[in-house]
Design an enzyme around this catalytic site. Structure first.
Site, PDB file in Angstrom:
ATOM      1  N   GLY A 139       0.843  -1.190   0.047  1.00 45.31           N
ATOM      2  CA  GLY A 139      -0.076   0.035   0.166  1.00 45.31           C
ATOM      3  C   GLY A 139       0.849   1.288   0.023  1.00 45.31           C
ATOM      4  O   GLY A 139       1.947   1.313   0.142  1.00 45.31           O
ATOM      5  N   GLN A 179       3.092  10.188   1.341  1.00 43.39           N
ATOM      6  CA  GLN A 179       4.356   9.089   1.274  1.00 43.39           C
ATOM      7  C   GLN A 179       5.198   9.634   0.289  1.00 43.39           C
ATOM      8  O   GLN A 179       6.480   9.333   0.235  1.00 43.39           O
ATOM      9  CB  GLN A 179       4.062   7.822   1.777  1.00 43.39           C
ATOM     10  CG  GLN A 179       3.641   7.402   2.718  1.00 43.39           C
ATOM     11  CD  GLN A 179       3.350   5.845   2.724  1.00 43.39           C
ATOM     12  OE1 GLN A 179       2.498   5.264   2.042  1.00 43.39           O
ATOM     13  NE2 GLN A 179       4.322   5.002   3.286  1.00 43.39           N
ATOM     14  N   CYS A 206       5.791  -0.391   7.169  1.00 46.81           N
ATOM     15  CA  CYS A 206       5.344   0.907   6.552  1.00 46.81           C
ATOM     16  C   CYS A 206       6.788   1.244   5.715  1.00 46.81           C
ATOM     17  O   CYS A 206       7.565   1.112   6.168  1.00 46.81           O
ATOM     18  CB  CYS A 206       5.008   2.003   7.230  1.00 46.81           C
ATOM     19  SG  CYS A 206       4.725   3.454   6.556  1.00 46.81           S
ATOM     20  N   LEU A 207       6.424   1.633   4.368  1.00 48.14           N
ATOM     21  CA  LEU A 207       7.597   1.774   3.493  1.00 48.14           C
ATOM     22  C   LEU A 207       8.228   3.320   4.073  1.00 48.14           C
ATOM     23  O   LEU A 207       9.236   3.488   3.778  1.00 48.14           O
ATOM     24  CB  LEU A 207       7.065   2.265   2.138  1.00 48.14           C
ATOM     25  CG  LEU A 207       6.400   0.928   1.361  1.00 48.14           C
ATOM     26  CD1 LEU A 207       6.009   1.478  -0.250  1.00 48.14           C
ATOM     27  CD2 LEU A 207       7.810  -0.062   1.188  1.00 48.14           C
ATOM     28  N   HIS A 231      -4.603   1.420   7.331  1.00 49.82           N
ATOM     29  CA  HIS A 231      -3.118   2.202   7.503  1.00 49.82           C
ATOM     30  C   HIS A 231      -3.120   3.016   6.530  1.00 49.82           C
ATOM     31  O   HIS A 231      -2.651   4.236   6.767  1.00 49.82           O
ATOM     32  CB  HIS A 231      -2.258   0.870   7.255  1.00 49.82           C
ATOM     33  CG  HIS A 231      -0.771   1.238   7.277  1.00 49.82           C
ATOM     34  ND1 HIS A 231       0.189   0.848   7.949  1.00 49.82           N
ATOM     35  CD2 HIS A 231      -0.146   2.009   6.310  1.00 49.82           C
ATOM     36  CE1 HIS A 231       1.193   1.471   7.942  1.00 49.82           C
ATOM     37  NE2 HIS A 231       1.136   2.125   6.635  1.00 49.82           N
ATOM     38  N   GLU A 232      -3.306   2.735   5.135  1.00 46.40           N
ATOM     39  CA  GLU A 232      -3.167   4.090   4.165  1.00 46.40           C
ATOM     40  C   GLU A 232      -4.061   5.154   4.528  1.00 46.40           C
ATOM     41  O   GLU A 232      -3.726   6.468   4.367  1.00 46.40           O
ATOM     42  CB  GLU A 232      -3.545   3.535   2.899  1.00 46.40           C
ATOM     43  CG  GLU A 232      -2.541   2.317   2.260  1.00 46.40           C
ATOM     44  CD  GLU A 232      -1.194   2.414   2.759  1.00 46.40           C
ATOM     45  OE1 GLU A 232      -0.841   3.625   2.526  1.00 46.40           O
ATOM     46  OE2 GLU A 232      -0.433   1.298   3.209  1.00 46.40           O
ATOM     47  N   HIS A 252      -2.613   7.712   7.039  1.00 47.68           N
ATOM     48  CA  HIS A 252      -1.489   8.436   6.344  1.00 47.68           C
ATOM     49  C   HIS A 252      -2.202   9.662   5.862  1.00 47.68           C
ATOM     50  O   HIS A 252      -1.387  10.695   6.006  1.00 47.68           O
ATOM     51  CB  HIS A 252      -0.905   7.664   5.010  1.00 47.68           C
ATOM     52  CG  HIS A 252       0.253   6.946   5.310  1.00 47.68           C
ATOM     53  ND1 HIS A 252       1.386   7.312   6.188  1.00 47.68           N
ATOM     54  CD2 HIS A 252       0.460   5.298   5.363  1.00 47.68           C
ATOM     55  CE1 HIS A 252       2.100   6.268   6.339  1.00 47.68           C
ATOM     56  NE2 HIS A 252       1.684   5.172   5.905  1.00 47.68           N
TER      57      HIS A 252
HETATM   58 CO    CO Z   1       2.516   3.106   5.642  1.00 47.60          CO
END
Ligand code: CO
Length: 159
Positions: free
Chosen positions: A46, A51, A88-89, A130-131, A134
């Site tokens: 995701g 991000q 998470c990236l 989660h997204e 963000h």
């Molecule tokens: Co994330």
């Protein structure tokens, strides 16, 4: 398409609230295409626009069964609870157990501005939640369950 730079924890943009998308134009499509390429290259499941440095309410997910794009996503229903290990990236090397809804229903728009409804359970519910966090400037780390923290960093120079 282009690979975009993924912003890491400590970057202020990750703590800000993203703005609604109003123009479903070529610029948005380029962003979506670039986000897609960036997510797959990074082997993420995701990615949210902040991000990659864009404060726009745009998320993509692919938990292994195909790409989903959601513009201006809004959770309209959620039920149940589930614990799962997340990463998470934007926080490379860190993981933790987070409690999220087990089932989630989302109202959103596709890349052409058409209204869509999305459902998720299990891993997909987790990814949506989660997204969308963000987009509100929330990182999973702040939701790691107290007393059950399993955060670890990859070896750094000091270890
Ligand atoms: Co994330």
């Amino acid at each position: 398409m282009a690979i975009l730079e993924i912003r890491l924890e400590g970057d202020e943009i990750l703590t800000k609230k993203s703005k609604l998308v109003e123009n479903f134009d070529k610029k948005l499509h380029i962003l979506l295409n670039d986000m897609q390429e960036t997510m797959y290259k990074s082997k993420g499941i995701g990615l949210a626009a902040p991000q990659v440095g864009k404060l726009r309410r745009v998320i993509i997910i692919d938990i292994g069964d195909g790409l989903i794009e959601a513009i201006n996503p809004e959770i309209v229903e959620s039920s149940g609870e589930q614990k799962s290990m997340e990463g998470c990236l934007s926080l490379p090397g860190e993981m933790g157990i987070v409690m999220r809804p087990r089932i989630i229903k989302i109202k959103a728009q596709n890349r052409f501005g058409e209204k869509i409804e999305l459902f998720g359970n299990g891993m997909r519910s987790n990814a949506f939640s989660h997204e969308i966090d963000h987009l509100n400037g929330v990182l999973f780390k702040t939701k790691v369950i107290s007393g059950n923290i399993n955060l670890f960093k990859k070896k750094d120079k000091s270890s």
